[in-house]
Enzyme design. Structure first.
Site, PDB file in Angstrom:
ATOM      1  CE1 TYR A 175      68.831  15.051  40.435  1.00  0.00           C
ATOM      2  CE2 TYR A 175      68.893  12.689  40.810  1.00  0.00           C
ATOM      3  CZ  TYR A 175      69.532  13.861  40.467  1.00  0.00           C
ATOM      4  OH  TYR A 175      70.858  13.846  40.142  1.00  0.00           O
ATOM      5  CG  HIS A 176      66.177   9.250  41.290  1.00  0.00           C
ATOM      6  ND1 HIS A 176      65.710   9.651  42.518  1.00  0.00           N
ATOM      7  CD2 HIS A 176      67.529   9.193  41.393  1.00  0.00           C
ATOM      8  CE1 HIS A 176      66.741   9.808  43.337  1.00  0.00           C
ATOM      9  NE2 HIS A 176      67.840   9.539  42.681  1.00  0.00           N
ATOM     10  CE  LYS A 541      72.648  -1.909  36.332  1.00  0.00           C
ATOM     11  NZ  LYS A 541      73.558  -0.749  36.448  1.00  0.00           N
ATOM     12  CG  ASP A 545      74.307   0.389  39.458  1.00  0.00           C
ATOM     13  OD1 ASP A 545      73.567   1.341  39.774  1.00  0.00           O
ATOM     14  OD2 ASP A 545      74.915   0.332  38.374  1.00  0.00           O
ATOM     15  CG  HIS A 547      71.476   4.611  39.025  1.00  0.00           C
ATOM     16  ND1 HIS A 547      71.797   4.295  40.320  1.00  0.00           N
ATOM     17  CD2 HIS A 547      70.858   5.827  39.068  1.00  0.00           C
ATOM     18  CE1 HIS A 547      71.403   5.282  41.115  1.00  0.00           C
ATOM     19  NE2 HIS A 547      70.830   6.212  40.392  1.00  0.00           N
TER      20      HIS A 547
END
Length: 668
Positions: A175-176, A541, A545, A547
């Site tokens: 998915y990722h 970042k 997180d 992503h």
């Protein structure tokens, strides 16, 4: 799937497990949400953990600032796990836990709570994602270097095969990978390469007797992504099953077709959800759900759907209910489950499946020639390919070659009643959640048996320095009241820390190309000449997180536009970012935050820049940021805020040049 008769005498498959990915704020509030969802007809639980829990930090840790309870539920100790499942009989539940680096720890807490309820471990059914390899490529919630991380994965697999045989100890997660930019071929190839790496490690580790290795293969499940390109996504799933059967038969000699079955659950695509005209996300979600349910022979065993407003912020319970009702209408009102596979015999499907399988097979072989998935992670090859694929996708959207309704085409719109009250369209997070969780963690540590906790942690470190299975030591830690951060730090003491490759070096130069980028290059060059130096942009970042897709794409486009880019990857403190900005003498700081922690982390970066001699350095921010939050950030001194509606990376870089010129008193 098991068949049953309907009122008309036809047979119907039982519907797949229906889940919504849920958890936020606190164990108590998440427990209430679970109970409401189960009462509405949800048939399984899918637990979202917050970033400190996923990466192995307690809520009072410096790196947890702003992240507690935002993207999931904080679980710090056994008491939190008890509260999360209060009143829910775990012997009767089917629980999916999206947890990777700390999967062994969260499973240990889950098992101990089940035992306290009177359940035998052998009765427990569910899944721990536990696919650490993709964390170095996409979500970034790794805690340790790759090799010891895979050890944790294989130890949990070996333990559950013997002691918790109904549990799926690993959920290989493509998915990722798609969220990080993977094409269908890459999604298949890299997920199966990860599965090969894990299976090889279990086989070669000696913990599972050869005669029981088939049980390991039979308990592996997959978690995939389904995008809006319906035919291609459906064919992707058929190709996945074809190659999995081939690998498990030919590489591992599994003769039982039942053990070779490709078992998968799906979360349909969140990457394609748009902030612009978000009502269009509803039909996107339905189309994506059809791609993994219409083909009976490649149908998902569990489906969970995002909510229409996830590009705006945290969905409310009502939004999650809407997504659940989509599944229920399809499963119970339509005739989908009454027929065999609708695509058997289709030449179009057969040809496309063959193409995808052949291309994925070739990429799997390429990864194996490098030494396997772990070596391909450490070399940066896999990350580089994903950054490259994502850059090409963005370039297609920016050029209009790939149309996204409401974003780069058909942008005219009536006022939507769904977003008339933007602040009411998402779930707010109580700002006191973090303080309460931190206080709870400190109180838990004070009340527990300190000697028992110290002894358990000493036992964990000793086991980690050897080669024994770490599950027994982890269970001892859970029972002794050790916290998530203490368990992870105990292993970091032995395994060390790790910083994954960013993949920027392998990304294509000038992916978008054309006159627009050339014009921005000229502005970057002219501005640098006026200032007497090449323009420098720090992309940061902060927080937990992981992503990093957006940050990487901005870094790539800024580099292509002529900036010198400073980007050190994920998981930095505000202090590290501010210090680097001053030390590197950058002209702008760009912060990327998708977890919702911008309200805490951005002001901290601004404060530390002022105190550290970087008050004149402008700061821009990108992420899932509601309008009221964006206004607040601007009032604090942020020069520009970018959200998912700002899809054109070249335009973003152009605006960053405007910010630099304005701050340095150059004409625009």
């Amino acid at each position: 799937m098991v068949e049953r008769s309907d009122a008309g005498g036809r047979t119907r498959d039982r519907p797949w497990l229906m889940r919504t990915y849920a958890g936020h704020s606190s164990p108590t509030e998440s427990n209430a949400l679970f109970r409401r969802n189960l009462a509405k007809g949800q048939t399984g639980l899918s637990v979202a953990f917050d970033l400190p829990t996923q990466t192995g930090y307690d809520p009072d840790d410096e790196l947890a600032k702003g992240e507690v309870g935002r993207v999931g539920v904080p679980i710090t100790h056994l008491g939190d796990m008890r509260a999360l499942f209060d009143g829910i009989r775990l012997a009767e539940a089917n629980t999916s836990m999206t947890i990777n680096a700390t999967a062994m720890w969260l499973f240990a807490l889950y098992q101990v709570v089940a035992e306290e309820q009177g359940a035998e471990p052998r009765s427990l059914a569910g899944t721990t994602q536990n696919d650490i390899i993709k964390e170095y490529l996409s979500r970034g919630t790794y805690a340790f270097p790759p090799v010891p991380s895979v050890r944790l994965t294989t130890d949990l697999i070996a333990y559950t095969v013997t002691h918790v045989p109904r549990w799926n100890p690993i959920n290989i997660c493509s998915y990722h990978l798609q969220e990080a930019g993977a094409t269908p071929v890459q999604e298949i190839a890299y997920a199966l390469s990860a599965a090969i790496a894990v299976l090889d490690a279990v086989r070669d580790g000696g913990q599972v007797p050869p005669e029981r290795f088939g049980e390991v293969v039979g308990r592996i499940s997959f978690f995939v992504n389904a995008g809006v390109r319906f035919v291609e996504e459906m064919c992707k799933m058929r190709a996945f099953g074809l190659l999995w059967d081939e690998i498990t038969l030919e590489r591992y000699g599994i003769g039982d077709p039942g053990l070779r079955r490709f078992r998968y659950g799906v979360q349909v695509n969140s990457l394609g959800l748009t902030e612009a005209q978000p009502e269009n996300n509803v039909q996107r979600i339905v189309l994506e759900m059809l791609g993994v349910t219409l083909s009976r022979d490649a149908r998902a065993r569990a489906v969970q759907l995002p909510a229409w407003n996830e590009a705006l912020g945290l969905p409310r319970p009502w939004d999650q209910q809407w997504s659940l009702r989509m599944q229920q209408v399809l499963a119970y009102e339509s005739d989908l489950l009454e027929y065999g596979d609708l695509f058997d015999g289709s030449v179009v499907v057969q040809d496309r499946v063959g193409e995808l399988a052949a291309a994925a097979r070739a990429e799997i072989e390429r990864v194996q020639e490098m030494g396997g998935a772990i070596a391909a992670v450490e070399s940066g090859y896999l990350k580089g390919r994903l950054v490259e694929a994502y850059a090409r996708r963005r370039a297609r959207i920016e050029s209009g070659e790939e149309k996204v309704v409401g974003v780069n085409s058909f942008t005219e719109s009536e006022t939507s009643p769904l977003t008339a009250d933007l602040e009411g369209a998402i779930q707010p997070i109580d700002p006191e959640v973090e303080d309460r969780a931190a206080d709870s963690a400190r109180a838990w540590r004070r009340r527990r048996d300190q000697e028992a906790a110290r002894a358990a942690l000493d036992g964990l470190r000793a086991a980690a320095m050897g080669s024994e299975n770490l599950m027994a030591a982890t269970l001892s830690c859970a029972r002794a009241g050790v916290t998530t951060g203490e368990w992870a730090q105990g292993l970091r003491d032995v395994f060390g820390d790790y910083r994954a490759p960013t993949g920027l070096g392998a990304a294509p130069v000038a992916a978008a190309g054309g006159e627009r980028l050339a014009a921005v290059r000229r502005r970057v060059r002219e501005t640098g000449e006026a200032l007497g130096t090449r323009l420098r942009l720090l992309v940061g970042k902060p927080g937990l997180d992981g992503h990093s897709n957006g940050a990487e794409q901005i870094a790539v486009r800024a580099r292509d536009a002529g900036f010198e880019v400073v980007y050190d990857g994920i998981r930095l403190t505000p202090g590290q970012i501010a210090a680097a900005a001053v030390a590197e003498d950058v002209h702008c700081v760009g912060l990327s935050i998708l977890s919702g922690s911008h309200g805490e982390l951005v002001p901290e970066v601004l404060r530390l820049l002022r105190e550290g001699g970087g008050a004149d350095i402008p700061v821009v921010v990108g992420g899932v940021i509601p309008q009221s939050d964006a206004d607040q950030l601007r009032s604090l001194g942020v020069a520009a805020v970018f959200t998912p509606k700002d899809y054109d990376a070249t335009e973003i870089i152009d605006q960053i040049v405007d910010v630099i010129r304005a701050r340095t008193d150059l004409t625009t």
